[in-house]
Write a protein that holds these residues in place. Sequence first.
Motif, PDB file in Angstrom:
ATOM      1  N   ASN A 133       0.877  -1.167   0.000  1.00 50.79           N
ATOM      2  CA  ASN A 133       0.000   0.000   0.000  1.00 50.79           C
ATOM      3  C   ASN A 133       0.920   1.225   0.000  1.00 50.79           C
ATOM      4  OD1 ASN A 133      -1.885   2.014   0.539  1.00 50.79           O
ATOM      5  ND2 ASN A 133      -2.379   1.276   2.589  1.00 50.79           N
ATOM      6  N   ALA A 134       1.121   1.805  -1.180  1.00 43.76           N
ATOM      7  CA  ALA A 134       2.104   2.887  -1.308  1.00 43.76           C
ATOM      8  C   ALA A 134       1.527   4.084  -2.043  1.00 43.76           C
ATOM      9  CB  ALA A 134       3.338   2.376  -2.044  1.00 43.76           C
ATOM     10  N   ILE A 135       2.198   5.204  -1.849  1.00 47.17           N
ATOM     11  CA  ILE A 135       1.802   6.431  -2.530  1.00 47.17           C
ATOM     12  C   ILE A 135       2.141   6.322  -4.021  1.00 47.17           C
ATOM     13  CG2 ILE A 135       2.068   7.874  -0.471  1.00 47.17           C
ATOM     14  CD1 ILE A 135       4.763   8.847  -1.688  1.00 47.17           C
ATOM     15  N   PRO A 136       1.436   7.082  -4.857  1.00 47.26           N
ATOM     16  CA  PRO A 136       1.796   7.108  -6.275  1.00 47.26           C
ATOM     17  C   PRO A 136       3.255   7.542  -6.428  1.00 47.26           C
ATOM     18  CG  PRO A 136      -0.323   8.169  -5.933  1.00 47.26           C
ATOM     19  CD  PRO A 136       0.266   7.905  -4.562  1.00 47.26           C
ATOM     20  N   GLY A 137       3.936   6.883  -7.319  1.00 49.24           N
ATOM     21  CA  GLY A 137       5.336   7.216  -7.571  1.00 49.24           C
ATOM     22  C   GLY A 137       6.329   6.400  -6.755  1.00 49.24           C
ATOM     23  N   PHE A 138       5.853   5.670  -5.757  1.00 50.83           N
ATOM     24  CA  PHE A 138       6.752   4.807  -4.976  1.00 50.83           C
ATOM     25  C   PHE A 138       7.306   3.729  -5.899  1.00 50.83           C
ATOM     26  CE2 PHE A 138       7.602   1.176  -2.157  1.00 50.83           C
ATOM     27  CZ  PHE A 138       8.423   1.785  -1.218  1.00 50.83           C
ATOM     28  N   LYS A 139       8.602   3.442  -5.772  1.00 52.70           N
ATOM     29  CA  LYS A 139       9.220   2.500  -6.696  1.00 52.70           C
ATOM     30  C   LYS A 139       9.945   1.338  -6.011  1.00 52.70           C
ATOM     31  CE  LYS A 139       9.932   5.882 -10.386  1.00 52.70           C
ATOM     32  NZ  LYS A 139       8.809   6.665 -10.048  1.00 52.70           N
ATOM     33  N   SER A 140       9.956   1.277  -4.701  1.00 56.17           N
ATOM     34  CA  SER A 140      10.767   0.273  -3.995  1.00 56.17           C
ATOM     35  C   SER A 140       9.952  -0.927  -3.514  1.00 56.17           C
ATOM     36  CB  SER A 140      11.492   0.942  -2.815  1.00 56.17           C
ATOM     37  OG  SER A 140      12.356   1.946  -3.284  1.00 56.17           O
ATOM     38  N   TYR A 141       9.022  -1.374  -4.346  1.00 55.19           N
ATOM     39  CA  TYR A 141       8.192  -2.523  -3.968  1.00 55.19           C
ATOM     40  C   TYR A 141       9.045  -3.752  -3.687  1.00 55.19           C
ATOM     41  CZ  TYR A 141       4.625   0.483  -5.942  1.00 55.19           C
ATOM     42  OH  TYR A 141       3.819   1.556  -6.210  1.00 55.19           O
ATOM     43  N   SER A 142      10.046  -3.979  -4.519  1.00 56.51           N
ATOM     44  CA  SER A 142      10.909  -5.148  -4.319  1.00 56.51           C
ATOM     45  C   SER A 142      11.651  -5.073  -2.993  1.00 56.51           C
ATOM     46  CB  SER A 142      11.910  -5.287  -5.468  1.00 56.51           C
ATOM     47  OG  SER A 142      11.236  -5.734  -6.618  1.00 56.51           O
ATOM     48  N   GLU A 143      12.092  -3.894  -2.622  1.00 58.57           N
ATOM     49  CA  GLU A 143      12.798  -3.748  -1.347  1.00 58.57           C
ATOM     50  C   GLU A 143      11.872  -4.061  -0.174  1.00 58.57           C
ATOM     51  OE1 GLU A 143      15.422  -0.269  -0.871  1.00 58.57           O
ATOM     52  OE2 GLU A 143      15.078   0.065  -3.021  1.00 58.57           O
ATOM     53  N   VAL A 144      10.610  -3.654  -0.263  1.00 60.22           N
ATOM     54  CA  VAL A 144       9.643  -4.004   0.790  1.00 60.22           C
ATOM     55  C   VAL A 144       9.471  -5.519   0.815  1.00 60.22           C
ATOM     56  CG1 VAL A 144       7.253  -3.807   1.573  1.00 60.22           C
ATOM     57  CG2 VAL A 144       8.432  -1.787   0.675  1.00 60.22           C
ATOM     58  N   GLY A 145       9.266  -6.106  -0.351  1.00 61.45           N
ATOM     59  CA  GLY A 145       9.096  -7.548  -0.457  1.00 61.45           C
ATOM     60  C   GLY A 145      10.272  -8.331   0.072  1.00 61.45           C
ATOM     61  N   ASN A 146      11.472  -7.750  -0.029  1.00 62.41           N
ATOM     62  CA  ASN A 146      12.669  -8.440   0.471  1.00 62.41           C
ATOM     63  C   ASN A 146      12.566  -8.731   1.969  1.00 62.41           C
ATOM     64  OD1 ASN A 146      13.791  -8.448  -2.061  1.00 62.41           O
ATOM     65  ND2 ASN A 146      15.220  -6.769  -1.656  1.00 62.41           N
ATOM     66  N   GLY A 147      11.831  -7.903   2.703  1.00 62.14           N
ATOM     67  CA  GLY A 147      11.645  -8.173   4.131  1.00 62.14           C
ATOM     68  C   GLY A 147      11.036  -9.546   4.347  1.00 62.14           C
ATOM     69  N   ALA A 148       9.993  -9.875   3.588  1.00 65.90           N
ATOM     70  CA  ALA A 148       9.335 -11.182   3.704  1.00 65.90           C
ATOM     71  C   ALA A 148      10.220 -12.286   3.133  1.00 65.90           C
ATOM     72  CB  ALA A 148       7.990 -11.154   2.989  1.00 65.90           C
ATOM     73  N   SER A 149      10.815 -12.050   1.973  1.00 62.65           N
ATOM     74  CA  SER A 149      11.642 -13.076   1.327  1.00 62.65           C
ATOM     75  C   SER A 149      12.835 -13.453   2.188  1.00 62.65           C
ATOM     76  CB  SER A 149      12.124 -12.583  -0.041  1.00 62.65           C
ATOM     77  OG  SER A 149      11.037 -12.457  -0.924  1.00 62.65           O
ATOM     78  N   GLU A 150      13.525 -12.464   2.722  1.00 58.53           N
ATOM     79  CA  GLU A 150      14.699 -12.742   3.559  1.00 58.53           C
ATOM     80  C   GLU A 150      14.295 -13.486   4.831  1.00 58.53           C
ATOM     81  OE1 GLU A 150      16.342  -8.815   3.865  1.00 58.53           O
ATOM     82  OE2 GLU A 150      17.159  -8.911   1.825  1.00 58.53           O
ATOM     83  N   PHE A 151      13.114 -13.171   5.372  1.00 56.30           N
ATOM     84  CA  PHE A 151      12.611 -13.879   6.548  1.00 56.30           C
ATOM     85  C   PHE A 151      12.437 -15.362   6.226  1.00 56.30           C
ATOM     86  CE2 PHE A 151       9.286 -15.636   9.187  1.00 56.30           C
ATOM     87  CZ  PHE A 151       9.649 -15.216  10.459  1.00 56.30           C
ATOM     88  N   LEU A 152      11.772 -15.673   5.120  1.00 52.88           N
ATOM     89  CA  LEU A 152      11.531 -17.072   4.752  1.00 52.88           C
ATOM     90  C   LEU A 152      12.832 -17.806   4.466  1.00 52.88           C
ATOM     91  CD1 LEU A 152       8.347 -16.656   2.547  1.00 52.88           C
ATOM     92  CD2 LEU A 152       8.486 -17.495   4.913  1.00 52.88           C
ATOM     93  N   LEU A 153      13.786 -17.140   3.842  1.00 50.62           N
ATOM     94  CA  LEU A 153      15.090 -17.766   3.586  1.00 50.62           C
ATOM     95  C   LEU A 153      15.817 -18.067   4.895  1.00 50.62           C
ATOM     96  CD1 LEU A 153      16.280 -15.717   0.508  1.00 50.62           C
ATOM     97  CD2 LEU A 153      15.815 -18.185   0.563  1.00 50.62           C
ATOM     98  N   HIS A 154      15.728 -17.173   5.857  1.00 49.36           N
ATOM     99  CA  HIS A 154      16.382 -17.392   7.145  1.00 49.36           C
ATOM    100  C   HIS A 154      15.741 -18.572   7.883  1.00 49.36           C
ATOM    101  CE1 HIS A 154      18.634 -16.439  10.780  1.00 49.36           C
ATOM    102  NE2 HIS A 154      17.509 -16.679  11.442  1.00 49.36           N
ATOM    103  N   VAL A 155      14.426 -18.633   7.862  1.00 52.52           N
ATOM    104  CA  VAL A 155      13.708 -19.665   8.617  1.00 52.52           C
ATOM    105  C   VAL A 155      13.806 -21.030   7.947  1.00 52.52           C
ATOM    106  CG1 VAL A 155      11.436 -20.386   9.447  1.00 52.52           C
ATOM    107  CG2 VAL A 155      12.158 -18.005   9.723  1.00 52.52           C
ATOM    108  N   PHE A 156      13.730 -21.085   6.619  1.00 51.30           N
ATOM    109  CA  PHE A 156      13.658 -22.368   5.917  1.00 51.30           C
ATOM    110  C   PHE A 156      14.885 -22.695   5.072  1.00 51.30           C
ATOM    111  CE2 PHE A 156       9.234 -21.444   6.818  1.00 51.30           C
ATOM    112  CZ  PHE A 156       8.765 -22.676   7.237  1.00 51.30           C
ATOM    113  N   GLY A 157      15.854 -21.808   5.000  1.00 49.82           N
ATOM    114  CA  GLY A 157      17.013 -22.077   4.146  1.00 49.82           C
ATOM    115  C   GLY A 157      16.586 -22.194   2.695  1.00 49.82           C
ATOM    116  N   GLU A 158      17.185 -23.145   1.962  1.00 52.66           N
ATOM    117  CA  GLU A 158      16.871 -23.318   0.545  1.00 52.66           C
ATOM    118  C   GLU A 158      15.394 -23.583   0.295  1.00 52.66           C
ATOM    119  OE1 GLU A 158      19.282 -26.444  -1.035  1.00 52.66           O
ATOM    120  OE2 GLU A 158      21.098 -25.208  -1.071  1.00 52.66           O
ATOM    121  N   ARG A 159      14.726 -24.221   1.256  1.00 51.92           N
ATOM    122  CA  ARG A 159      13.300 -24.512   1.090  1.00 51.92           C
ATOM    123  C   ARG A 159      12.457 -23.236   1.120  1.00 51.92           C
ATOM    124  NH1 ARG A 159      11.210 -27.805   5.415  1.00 51.92           N
ATOM    125  NH2 ARG A 159      12.665 -26.656   6.700  1.00 51.92           N
ATOM    126  N   GLY A 160      13.036 -22.147   1.609  1.00 49.80           N
ATOM    127  CA  GLY A 160      12.323 -20.872   1.666  1.00 49.80           C
ATOM    128  C   GLY A 160      12.490 -20.030   0.415  1.00 49.80           C
TER     129      GLY A 160
END
Length: 153
Positions: free
Chosen positions: A99-126
């Motif tokens: 949920n971002a303001i118009p013109g925001f461009k760092s969606y991937s960086e926000v998503g990295n928070g979730a992705s890095e969490f899953l990689l830490h918890v599950f390793g390669e399975r994440g």
Amino acid sequence: MSYRKKFEELGIAWPSLERPALPFSPTVRVGDIIYVSGQIPEIGADIAATGQVGREVDLATAQHAARLCAANIVHWLDKALDGDLDRVVRFAKLTVYVNAIPGFKSYSEVGNGASEFLLHVFGERGEHARCALGMGGLPANVPVEADAIVHVR
């Protein structure tokens, strides 16, 4: 190392969530695939952050909100697997809604928070395929929501 310990290493407590009184399930299993409904950054009965990214919510807060969404995905996955997360073969797909303001461009960086969490918890399975995209709004005005598709045995 236990999954709960891995959460603690990231400074996130194991979620304590109740099934919401909504007309859908937190998870649905079809064969060896579990679909996890969209999760918001809830801690118990409280919402950890509200507002738009780029306005009321900065990037670091949005990334933390994404980690909480991923933690809640794992919580519901754990429930669907009767407490046996070792049955996770691999996270197949993660979608992160921002949920971002118009013109925001760092969606991937926000998503990295979730992705890095899953990689830490599950390793390669994440490791997973992912889509991170912008929204004009999300339920309860949260900054982030995430859902997942998980291959299990």
